[in-house]
Design an enzyme around this catalytic site. Structure first.
Site, PDB file in Angstrom:
ATOM      1  N   ALA A 101       0.847  -1.193   0.000  1.00  0.00           N
ATOM      2  CA  ALA A 101       0.000   0.000   0.000  1.00  0.00           C
ATOM      3  C   ALA A 101       0.882   1.242   0.000  1.00  0.00           C
ATOM      4  O   ALA A 101       2.101   1.160  -0.168  1.00  0.00           O
ATOM      5  CB  ALA A 101      -0.936  -0.018   1.206  1.00  0.00           C
ATOM      6  N   SER A 102       0.262   2.402   0.200  1.00  0.00           N
ATOM      7  CA  SER A 102       0.992   3.660   0.085  1.00  0.00           C
ATOM      8  C   SER A 102       2.001   3.864   1.211  1.00  0.00           C
ATOM      9  O   SER A 102       3.019   4.528   1.019  1.00  0.00           O
ATOM     10  CB  SER A 102       0.009   4.831   0.072  1.00  0.00           C
ATOM     11  OG  SER A 102      -0.790   4.827   1.236  1.00  0.00           O
ATOM     12  N   LYS A 148       4.643  -6.363   8.831  1.00  0.00           N
ATOM     13  CA  LYS A 148       4.339  -5.124   8.120  1.00  0.00           C
ATOM     14  C   LYS A 148       5.552  -4.200   8.209  1.00  0.00           C
ATOM     15  O   LYS A 148       6.067  -3.942   9.306  1.00  0.00           O
ATOM     16  CB  LYS A 148       3.107  -4.458   8.748  1.00  0.00           C
ATOM     17  CG  LYS A 148       2.608  -3.221   8.019  1.00  0.00           C
ATOM     18  CD  LYS A 148       1.284  -2.754   8.646  1.00  0.00           C
ATOM     19  CE  LYS A 148       0.709  -1.552   7.918  1.00  0.00           C
ATOM     20  NZ  LYS A 148      -0.596  -1.143   8.498  1.00  0.00           N
ATOM     21  N   ALA A 192       2.983   1.126   3.656  1.00  0.00           N
ATOM     22  CA  ALA A 192       3.734  -0.052   4.072  1.00  0.00           C
ATOM     23  C   ALA A 192       3.395  -1.238   3.183  1.00  0.00           C
ATOM     24  O   ALA A 192       2.466  -1.174   2.360  1.00  0.00           O
ATOM     25  CB  ALA A 192       3.420  -0.386   5.532  1.00  0.00           C
ATOM     26  N   ASP A 213     -11.306   1.923   9.224  1.00  0.00           N
ATOM     27  CA  ASP A 213     -10.980   1.546   7.845  1.00  0.00           C
ATOM     28  C   ASP A 213     -11.325   0.073   7.623  1.00  0.00           C
ATOM     29  O   ASP A 213     -10.542  -0.677   7.050  1.00  0.00           O
ATOM     30  CB  ASP A 213      -9.490   1.803   7.574  1.00  0.00           C
ATOM     31  CG  ASP A 213      -9.158   1.821   6.087  1.00  0.00           C
ATOM     32  OD1 ASP A 213     -10.063   2.068   5.280  1.00  0.00           O
ATOM     33  OD2 ASP A 213      -7.981   1.580   5.742  1.00  0.00           O
TER      34      ASP A 213
END
Length: 533
Positions: free
Chosen positions: A138-139, A163, A141, A298
């Site tokens: 993702a943006s 992560k 990690a 989220d």
């Protein structure tokens, strides 16, 4: 000066990218634009030799999403955040931006290994028996699957998810957020009508959210807190954090063996009850928001798994929402008031919470709420959205000078996402039927005698703390009295002639009797206490 030049340069560059994707202004409005603006827009769209050709999508949201993805991680987060602000960009565009995908190409494996070793202070071989290539990026990690070394508890090791933050992401976000903040300050100064939307506060909220996402220890702490909150709940759980292998830029947690919530066909094939899952996701979210005041903000399909027992398992706790007691009560009573169609009560809640000024008419506000609520009743359950109801509510409140509440906007955005998950599980899911038991139970609990006693006890404790401070307050009052006395003795007390005449007239009428003097003294003491507490 240098900050202004630097940020203006960055924003102009971003504006050119948006213009080249036909996302700076809607194509549909080109016919209404003056010639000068069209010429400026055409100049902004010119492609430099080193720039890639931009392909415009057909829909405004597609064009904007593509442009934001081209601008990089900070703008992807900005787009996701704008999806929570229908009051700024409109309900349709906000809805479409919820589809913005936070997916980027993975960064090299060598950089991931370097970050892990630097953060955990050991070679990879001393930490994990194996470490896979990235399985998701993702943006901010990317995630790897790893296996721990054998120990007494796990002789064969255990699978974990690791992560890892992107290299240099903190500095990149700091630069872009400074540009956002500079632009928000400029808007706030130059365009007074926009102050109601609190642009500076919105950017600060985004910055706080990003700050949490940039420190994976804070995400781990959020997971740990929610795990404690839901420990006794059925149907929802949180992965365990491996604190030994977690640092600022690395987060290690339990590997989840489950079916992604996005894979509906696989869930059906595995025999899961889709109607129950739809109910579970709604009720879990409302329970977290109302009971705990702490919710996953989220929780889309990509961040949910369903394990073999049918339990929902949430991941990616980088964006969390909090509600205080007043906000929780307001949310519950608003939603329950709409369920009962008691618009007057919903209006009263807004006024009591101070969200709508008392200078406005409560009856007119109740009438406006009826205009929002009545159209949803009698419609098919699949067409009724609780999140959209709140979005419309926030739009209506604009004419009543209700200031934007970022925490409630985040709640509304999350509800839209959760409803999408519920209807992904069960297209005919009735959101209100799922929500009513949770809302009703919470309301009954808050109105129960024992709860009232607890609140009274808390109030008594606060009063006790105030009483304990009385000696200090009295001492301060005495010092102030001596100060004013000394000042009067040295310089004399001077009053305006009109004041002395008014006092003389009042004395002749006996207006300053003991009761009035005590009332004035009491009011002064109360004001002093309020200022000092």
């Amino acid at each position: 000066m240098f900050r202004s030049i630097r940020n203006l340069t960055r924003l102009v560059r971003a504006g050119r990218v948006l213009a080249r994707h036909d996302a700076l202004f809607p194509l549909e409005l080109r016919g209404e634009m003056p010639a000068a603006l069209l010429m400026l827009l055409a100049a902004a769209k010119l492609r430099m030799p080193w720039e890639e050709r931009a392909e415009s999508g057909e829909e405004p949201a597609a064009r904007l999403a593509t442009a934001l993805e081209a601008l990089g991680p900070s703008y992807i987060k900005l787009g996701q955040f704008l999806a929570t602000r229908p009051d700024i960009i409109g309900a349709d565009l906000a809805r479409d931006l919820t589809r913005l995908q936070d997916r980027l190409p993975p960064f090299p494996m060598a950089q991931a290994r370097e970050t892990i070793e630097e953060e955990l202070g050991q070679p990879i071989g001393a930490i994990f028996a194996s470490l896979s290539e990235p399985i998701a990026a993702a943006s901010i990690a990317q995630v790897h699957k790893a296996r721990t070394l054998p120990d007494e508890t796990h002789p064969d090791g255990r699978d974990v998810a690791v992560k890892v933050l992107r290299p240099g992401i903190e500095a990149s976000f700091a630069r872009d957020l400074d540009s956002f903040h500079w632009a928000a300050e400029l808007i706030d100064r130059a365009y007074p009508p926009a102050r109601r939307l609190r642009p500076v506060e919105i950017v600060e909220t985004l910055a706080e959210s990003v700050k949490i996402e940039m420190d994976l220890r804070l995400e781990a702490a959020a997971m740990s807190e929610m795990a404690e909150n839901v420990a006794k709940d059925k149907g929802f759980r949180v992965p365990a954090v491996d604190w030994e292998h977690t640092a600022r830029r690395v987060l290690t947690l339990e590997w989840i063996d489950g079916i992604p919530a996005s894979d509906r066909e696989a869930l059906i094939a595995a025999g899961h009850d889709m109607k129950r899952l739809g109910t579970q996701v709604i009720q879990s979210f409302l329970t977290h928001a109302l009971r705990d005041g702490f919710f996953h903000a989220d929780m889309h399909q990509g961040n949910l798994f369903v394990d073999q027992a049918g339990t929902l398992v949430a991941v990616d706790f980088g964006i969390m929402g909090r509600l205080d007691e007043t906000q929780r009560r307001m949310m519950a009573e608003i939603l329950y008031g709409f369920v009962l169609r008691d618009y007057r009560r919903v209006a009263e809640i807004h006024f009591q919470a101070g969200y709508v000024p008392y200078t406005k008419s409560i009856d007119a506000f109740a009438q406006a709420l009826r205009a929002v609520g009545e159209p949803i009743f009698g419609r098919p359950a699949r067409d009724v959205s609780m999140g959209r109801l709140l979005a419309q509510l926030f739009q209506v409140t604009e004419q009543f000078d209700m200031k934007t509440r970022p925490e409630l906007i985040l709640l509304q955005k999350t509800m839209v996402v959760i409803e999408g998950v519920a209807r992904h599980f069960d297209p005919d899911h009735n959101i209100w039927e799922s929500a009513e038991p949770v809302l009703k139970a919470w309301m009954m609990e808050r109105l129960a005698p024992e709860t009232r006693l607890e609140e009274a006890a808390a109030g008594a404790a606060q009063l006790g703390r105030l009483v304990g401070q009385l000696p200090t307050l009295i001492d301060r009052a005495e010092r102030m009295g001596r100060f004013f006395s000394d000042s009067i003795d040295e310089q004399g007390l001077k009053l305006h002639p009109d004041s002395t005449d008014a006092i003389a007239r009042a004395q002749k009428k006996g207006a300053y009797g003991p009761a009035i003097l005590w009332a004035i003294a009491g009011a002064a003491l109360a004001l002093l206490v309020l200022q000092l507490v």
